[in-house]
Enzyme design. Sequence first.
Site, mmCIF file in Angstrom:
data_model
loop_
_atom_site.group_PDB
_atom_site.id
_atom_site.type_symbol
_atom_site.label_atom_id
_atom_site.label_comp_id
_atom_site.label_asym_id
_atom_site.label_seq_id
_atom_site.Cartn_x
_atom_site.Cartn_y
_atom_site.Cartn_z
ATOM 1 N N LYS A 121 2.792 -7.840 2.347
ATOM 2 C CA LYS A 121 1.929 -6.765 1.843
ATOM 3 C C LYS A 121 0.753 -6.551 2.816
ATOM 4 O O LYS A 121 0.498 -5.430 3.258
ATOM 5 C CB LYS A 121 1.394 -7.119 0.450
ATOM 6 C CG LYS A 121 0.559 -6.014 -0.153
ATOM 7 C CD LYS A 121 -0.291 -6.483 -1.306
ATOM 8 C CE LYS A 121 -1.555 -7.110 -0.806
ATOM 9 N NZ LYS A 121 -2.558 -7.431 -1.821
ATOM 10 N N ASP A 139 2.062 -3.833 -3.681
ATOM 11 C CA ASP A 139 1.153 -4.713 -4.431
ATOM 12 C C ASP A 139 1.507 -4.633 -5.916
ATOM 13 O O ASP A 139 2.552 -4.091 -6.281
ATOM 14 C CB ASP A 139 -0.311 -4.316 -4.169
ATOM 15 C CG ASP A 139 -0.655 -2.985 -4.831
ATOM 16 O OD1 ASP A 139 0.260 -2.291 -5.334
ATOM 17 O OD2 ASP A 139 -1.851 -2.650 -4.872
#
Length: 208
Positions: A121, A139
């Site tokens: 991420k 996320d």
Amino acid sequence: MSNDKEAKIIGELLGVMFPDAHCELDYHNVYELSVAVILSAQTTDKAVNIVTPNLFAKYPTLESLANANASVVEALIARIGLAKTKAKNIIGFAKGVIEQFNGVIPQTIEELITLPGVGRKTANVIISEGYGVPGLAVDVHVTRVTNRLGLVDTPDPIKIEYALKEMYPKEVWHTMHHRFIFLGRNTCKAKNPLCDECLLKPYCKSQK
Ligand code: SF4
């Protein structure tokens, strides 16, 4: 309607809902962006933005952060939680960039994820936001909204990242990331999503 067609329509409607979706972390360069993204794990961008001005005033460069005292860094970021681990991670990140990459923050996910505190991420945010290289970071918001919409059916962020990257052209990965996040923060909230205000309602699997 095919999945691809639905994904396209969802992308277009998200553009209508959130035409200005953007990164809400405050930063001035790739160094500050990288540190801010690492610090943002399990907290809000707003909370990170409160601590980073003092942090970057004291440590304005990778080199200064690499040589920082962990306790001092920890005190500066105390209010965002997990401060001990995050202080260790950002100092380790700075050291790693200097020692393994000659002081230049890498532009590839594969290189970035070798550094402390950096998962896929974070790496996707650094390459896309910092360098303009296509990336799509997943996320908790992206995970929640894409599952509710029915674009994916998995809680695994890596599988979601690859699925979304198949669904959308490279050129819009970064924009889609921000639009999904804005949807999650503003409309498709974890508790009490505002479905009656959501333009995606006719296409949302959770409404069928
Ligand atoms: S209709 Fe409701 S559940 Fe579906 S994306 Fe919109 S806010 Fe989320």
